[in-house]
Design a protein around this motif. Structure first.
Motif, short mmCIF file in Angstrom:
data_model
loop_
_atom_site.label_atom_id
_atom_site.label_comp_id
_atom_site.label_asym_id
_atom_site.label_seq_id
_atom_site.Cartn_x
_atom_site.Cartn_y
_atom_site.Cartn_z
N LYS A 65 20.92 65.83 20.45
CA LYS A 65 21.13 64.41 20.11
C LYS A 65 20.74 63.54 21.29
CE LYS A 65 25.06 65.61 17.22
NZ LYS A 65 26.53 65.57 17.12
N VAL A 66 20.95 64.08 22.50
CA VAL A 66 20.56 63.42 23.75
C VAL A 66 19.81 64.46 24.56
CG1 VAL A 66 21.40 62.45 25.93
CG2 VAL A 66 22.45 61.76 23.78
N PHE A 67 18.73 64.03 25.19
CA PHE A 67 17.87 64.95 25.93
C PHE A 67 17.71 64.44 27.35
CE2 PHE A 67 13.33 66.92 25.89
CZ PHE A 67 13.83 68.08 26.45
N LEU A 68 18.21 65.20 28.32
CA LEU A 68 18.10 64.86 29.74
C LEU A 68 16.96 65.65 30.36
CD1 LEU A 68 21.89 65.27 30.63
CD2 LEU A 68 20.70 63.13 30.11
N MET A 69 16.12 64.97 31.12
CA MET A 69 15.00 65.64 31.76
C MET A 69 15.06 65.36 33.26
SD MET A 69 12.03 64.73 29.01
CE MET A 69 10.86 65.93 29.61
N ASP A 70 15.16 66.42 34.05
CA ASP A 70 15.15 66.28 35.50
C ASP A 70 13.71 66.47 35.97
OD1 ASP A 70 15.85 66.04 38.13
OD2 ASP A 70 17.31 67.67 38.13
N GLU A 71 13.16 65.48 36.64
CA GLU A 71 11.76 65.49 37.09
C GLU A 71 10.82 65.77 35.92
OE1 GLU A 71 10.74 64.63 40.04
OE2 GLU A 71 12.61 64.65 41.15
N PRO A 72 10.86 64.92 34.89
CA PRO A 72 10.11 65.20 33.66
C PRO A 72 8.60 65.28 33.82
CG PRO A 72 10.91 62.96 33.62
CD PRO A 72 11.54 63.63 34.81
N MET A 73 8.04 64.58 34.79
CA MET A 73 6.59 64.57 34.94
C MET A 73 6.08 65.53 36.01
SD MET A 73 5.97 62.63 32.51
CE MET A 73 4.21 62.48 32.65
N ALA A 74 6.96 66.25 36.67
CA ALA A 74 6.53 67.17 37.72
C ALA A 74 5.59 68.22 37.15
CB ALA A 74 7.75 67.84 38.36
N GLY A 75 4.40 68.28 37.69
CA GLY A 75 3.43 69.28 37.27
C GLY A 75 2.59 68.89 36.07
#
Length: 184
Positions: free
Chosen positions: A168-178
């Motif tokens: 329902k909620v999506f957390l992304m840590d460093e989503p654009m890394a790589g």
């Protein structure tokens, strides 16, 4: 008025004299996207760990979908629909792309005993996994060994694995890394 999916109230986390999060409050409504921006060491990953349940706050509360989840750990929060990716990859490198995604779908199912059954023959799990791979553009790589993917493709696979949990909620840590412009 729309009910918040996620509500942080006065979260604090200190490591000795270092305040990693200091009185953080945030409300996330359905359909909203928020970004945490700051330099290395600003506390972004610490806050994500507090929200996901991997790190206890010194004070404050986390409400998810109208429920106080502050005392709950990561597994309970994930089963409630709080998905996340990590700063450092945690994929099974010797498994195929599809097998990794099926493992995520298996986690959503909550049946640990399924490890003793042939999960790759479970059509519902494989379909959920393939649907997530399609969403991130990796369906053509399903039979490929994860170790043979580019770093960017591995990051996309992590997103697919998290999507199999139908969060329902999506957390992304460093989503654009790589990830380059093409995602590879």
């Amino acid at each position: 008025m729309t009910k918040p999916l996620l509500k942080l109230s006065n979260l604090n986390k200190s490591f000795g004299a270092l305040k990693a999060t200091d009185d953080v409050s945030l409300t996330l409504l359905p359909g909203e996207i928020h970004a945490l921006i700051g330099p290395n060491g600003a506390g972004k990953s610490t806050l994500i760990k507090q929200i996901a349940g991997g790190l206890r706050s010194n004070s404050g509360t986390v409400e998810f979908d109208g429920r106080d989840v502050t005392p709950l750990g990561t597994v309970a929060r994930a089963r409630a629909g709080l998905g996340r990716t990590f700063q450092i990859s945690s994929l099974a490198m010797e498994y195929t792309v599809l097998q990794n995604a099926v493992l995520g779908a298996l986690g959503q199912d909550g049946s640990v005993m399924r490890f003793f059954r042939p999960v790759m023959k479970n059509k519902a799990l494989v379909d959920r996994a393939m649907s997530a791979l399609v969403r991130v553009g990796l369906d053509g790589q399903a039979a490929k060994r994860t170790a043979d993917l580019s770093h960017g493709q591995r990051r996309l696979l992590e997103v697919a694995v998290a999507l199999t949990l139908e969060p329902k909620v999506f957390l992304m840590d460093e989503p654009m890394a790589g990830l380059g412009a093409s995602g590879s």
